[in-house]
Design an enzyme around this catalytic site. Sequence first.
Site, PDB file in Angstrom:
ATOM      1  N   GLU A 168     -19.527  39.041   9.707  1.00  0.00           N
ATOM      2  CA  GLU A 168     -19.589  37.761   9.350  1.00  0.00           C
ATOM      3  C   GLU A 168     -18.958  37.049   8.047  1.00  0.00           C
ATOM      4  O   GLU A 168     -19.573  36.611   7.080  1.00  0.00           O
ATOM      5  CB  GLU A 168     -21.174  37.561   9.139  1.00  0.00           C
ATOM      6  CG  GLU A 168     -21.867  37.831  10.506  1.00  0.00           C
ATOM      7  CD  GLU A 168     -23.385  37.514  10.473  1.00  0.00           C
ATOM      8  OE1 GLU A 168     -23.856  37.249   9.356  1.00  0.00           O
ATOM      9  OE2 GLU A 168     -24.123  37.797  11.495  1.00  0.00           O
ATOM     10  N   ASN A 210     -16.567  41.428  13.256  1.00  0.00           N
ATOM     11  CA  ASN A 210     -17.673  40.906  13.994  1.00  0.00           C
ATOM     12  C   ASN A 210     -18.119  39.717  13.391  1.00  0.00           C
ATOM     13  O   ASN A 210     -18.256  39.556  12.369  1.00  0.00           O
ATOM     14  CB  ASN A 210     -18.735  41.987  14.051  1.00  0.00           C
ATOM     15  CG  ASN A 210     -19.852  41.869  15.102  1.00  0.00           C
ATOM     16  OD1 ASN A 210     -19.680  41.874  16.342  1.00  0.00           O
ATOM     17  ND2 ASN A 210     -20.925  41.961  14.883  1.00  0.00           N
ATOM     18  N   HIS A 246     -25.251  35.523  20.017  1.00  0.00           N
ATOM     19  CA  HIS A 246     -26.906  35.295  20.020  1.00  0.00           C
ATOM     20  C   HIS A 246     -27.008  33.705  20.267  1.00  0.00           C
ATOM     21  O   HIS A 246     -26.619  32.984  19.418  1.00  0.00           O
ATOM     22  CB  HIS A 246     -27.290  35.397  18.535  1.00  0.00           C
ATOM     23  CG  HIS A 246     -27.315  36.745  18.130  1.00  0.00           C
ATOM     24  ND1 HIS A 246     -27.998  37.634  18.354  1.00  0.00           N
ATOM     25  CD2 HIS A 246     -26.438  37.499  17.157  1.00  0.00           C
ATOM     26  CE1 HIS A 246     -27.884  38.847  17.868  1.00  0.00           C
ATOM     27  NE2 HIS A 246     -26.981  38.629  16.930  1.00  0.00           N
ATOM     28  N   GLU A 276     -23.616  41.486  20.291  1.00  0.00           N
ATOM     29  CA  GLU A 276     -24.955  41.446  19.989  1.00  0.00           C
ATOM     30  C   GLU A 276     -25.767  40.509  20.693  1.00  0.00           C
ATOM     31  O   GLU A 276     -26.580  39.663  20.446  1.00  0.00           O
ATOM     32  CB  GLU A 276     -25.253  40.986  18.581  1.00  0.00           C
ATOM     33  CG  GLU A 276     -24.562  41.730  17.408  1.00  0.00           C
ATOM     34  CD  GLU A 276     -24.751  41.472  16.160  1.00  0.00           C
ATOM     35  OE1 GLU A 276     -25.630  40.828  15.772  1.00  0.00           O
ATOM     36  OE2 GLU A 276     -24.117  41.973  15.260  1.00  0.00           O
ATOM     37  N   ASP A 278     -28.113  38.184  22.853  1.00  0.00           N
ATOM     38  CA  ASP A 278     -29.416  37.555  23.421  1.00  0.00           C
ATOM     39  C   ASP A 278     -29.383  36.276  23.579  1.00  0.00           C
ATOM     40  O   ASP A 278     -28.674  35.474  23.248  1.00  0.00           O
ATOM     41  CB  ASP A 278     -30.609  38.023  22.402  1.00  0.00           C
ATOM     42  CG  ASP A 278     -30.232  37.900  20.727  1.00  0.00           C
ATOM     43  OD1 ASP A 278     -29.651  36.870  20.638  1.00  0.00           O
ATOM     44  OD2 ASP A 278     -30.613  38.546  19.913  1.00  0.00           O
TER      45      ASP A 278
HETATM   46  C1  XIL Z   1     -30.664  41.944  12.019  1.00  0.00           C
HETATM   47  C2  XIL Z   1     -31.680  43.133  12.665  1.00  0.00           C
HETATM   48  O1  XIL Z   1     -31.827  42.858  13.999  1.00  0.00           O
HETATM   49  C3  XIL Z   1     -32.885  43.124  11.823  1.00  0.00           C
HETATM   50  O2  XIL Z   1     -33.613  44.155  12.219  1.00  0.00           O
HETATM   51  C4  XIL Z   1     -32.414  43.153  10.591  1.00  0.00           C
HETATM   52  O3  XIL Z   1     -33.551  43.062   9.554  1.00  0.00           O
HETATM   53  C5  XIL Z   1     -31.554  42.061  10.084  1.00  0.00           C
HETATM   54  O4  XIL Z   1     -30.331  42.063  11.035  1.00  0.00           O
HETATM   55  N1  XIL Z   1     -26.365  39.656  13.199  1.00  0.00           N
HETATM   56  C6  XIL Z   1     -25.890  40.688  12.827  1.00  0.00           C
HETATM   57  C7  XIL Z   1     -26.967  41.852  12.827  1.00  0.00           C
HETATM   58  O5  XIL Z   1     -24.764  41.185  12.770  1.00  0.00           O
HETATM   59  O6  XIL Z   1     -26.849  43.046  11.818  1.00  0.00           O
HETATM   60  C8  XIL Z   1     -28.418  41.314  12.547  1.00  0.00           C
HETATM   61  O7  XIL Z   1     -29.462  42.108  13.048  1.00  0.00           O
HETATM   62  C9  XIL Z   1     -28.546  40.289  13.243  1.00  0.00           C
HETATM   63  C10 XIL Z   1     -27.529  39.166  13.356  1.00  0.00           C
END
Ligand code: XIL
Length: 359
Positions: A168, A210, A246, A276, A278
């Site tokens: 990020e 990422n 996401h 990641e 969802d």
């Molecule tokens: C999130 C986790 O799911 C949580 O448990 C933690 O507290 C914070 O991070 N993008 C990412 C992940 O790259 O590392 C994040 O994960 C969600 C958003």
Amino acid sequence: MNRIALGFLGAVLALQLACSDGKTPVSPTAPGTTAPPAGIDVEPLRLAAQAAGKLVGAAVPSSSLGDGRYAGVLGRHFNYLTAEYEMKWDPIERSRGTNDFGAGDAIVSYGLANGMQVKGHALIWHQAVPGWVGALSPADLRVAFETHIRSVAEHYRGRVRAWDVVNEAVADNGSGLRDTVFRQKLGDQYIADAFRLARQADPQALLFYNDYGGEGLNQKSDRIFELVQGLRAQGVPIDGVGLQMHITATNPPSEASIAANMRRLASLGLSVNISEMDVRIRDVPGMTQARLDVQKSVYRSVVAVCVAEPRCDGVTFWGFTDAHSWIDAQFGADDPLLFDEQYAAKPAYYGVLDALWRR
Ligand code: XIL
């Protein structure tokens, strides 16, 4: 016969199988409805992924691995494992100079013992940074940054397939680089430096950039593309890009747009992965079954893009059961994953299965 009918027949068959070997589906159901089959009984996603030549992964917390039901579904369906939190900087080096790898090691050992590959996540991110980092002078931050990347990547060397090296780093709206403590004190080249340090510490691991919000073609993915193109041009050791995914079922990026974005990254010689995924359904109108079917179709179409793209390694979901998702705390109560809170297979699971089988 159309896909929905086939999926329905498959579900009925799986349910019969589940019942015929003496197991009862675990989901509570309203009177007069049929319980969906339990996640432990349905066809393993990892077999379908293997047939497609893809990895299928889940991000997990170490605290859930001792839960038999959780671990049973995880081990059955996934061949790629990521620590949801435990391999970030803060949990590892809460006080400066002392690394605690216990929780990350538990996840890595679990994965390797269950025939999974492991993806390290994430070496450099502006979140989950230990509190003490903020107070460091630029010179001190440089030392801490280098020590962190080197010691963590060396610790996991030989056990992780890949690392998300920088996470990020592009601003939310794609206007440029995000203004982080690393950028402020180490300059824009902190990104290239992180990749070089990771390569030195673990020459075998694939190294990924990422990010989120740049899954399809848009201003943010343009910036990400320019960033990694620049890194490649400078000879920085970067192997690929992770697209977090996401997303919301009400406004998903189109298949064509994700495919075109993956293609342009692949044209740089990079591999890509969905890192990641969802799919939020909170704002989808309608009755439960219809909302779950919309979610299914989003999962199917996004995973199908990866299946069709030769340079896409696979898909990691950010969790797998609605009993545990970061979404609830971040965006409000939702059901964004493949299995429900009782670990029964949702329509979303069948969407992913269909995509992996190219149905
Ligand atoms: C999130 C986790 O799911 C949580 O448990 C933690 O507290 C914070 O991070 N993008 C990412 C992940 O790259 O590392 C994040 O994960 C969600 C958003």
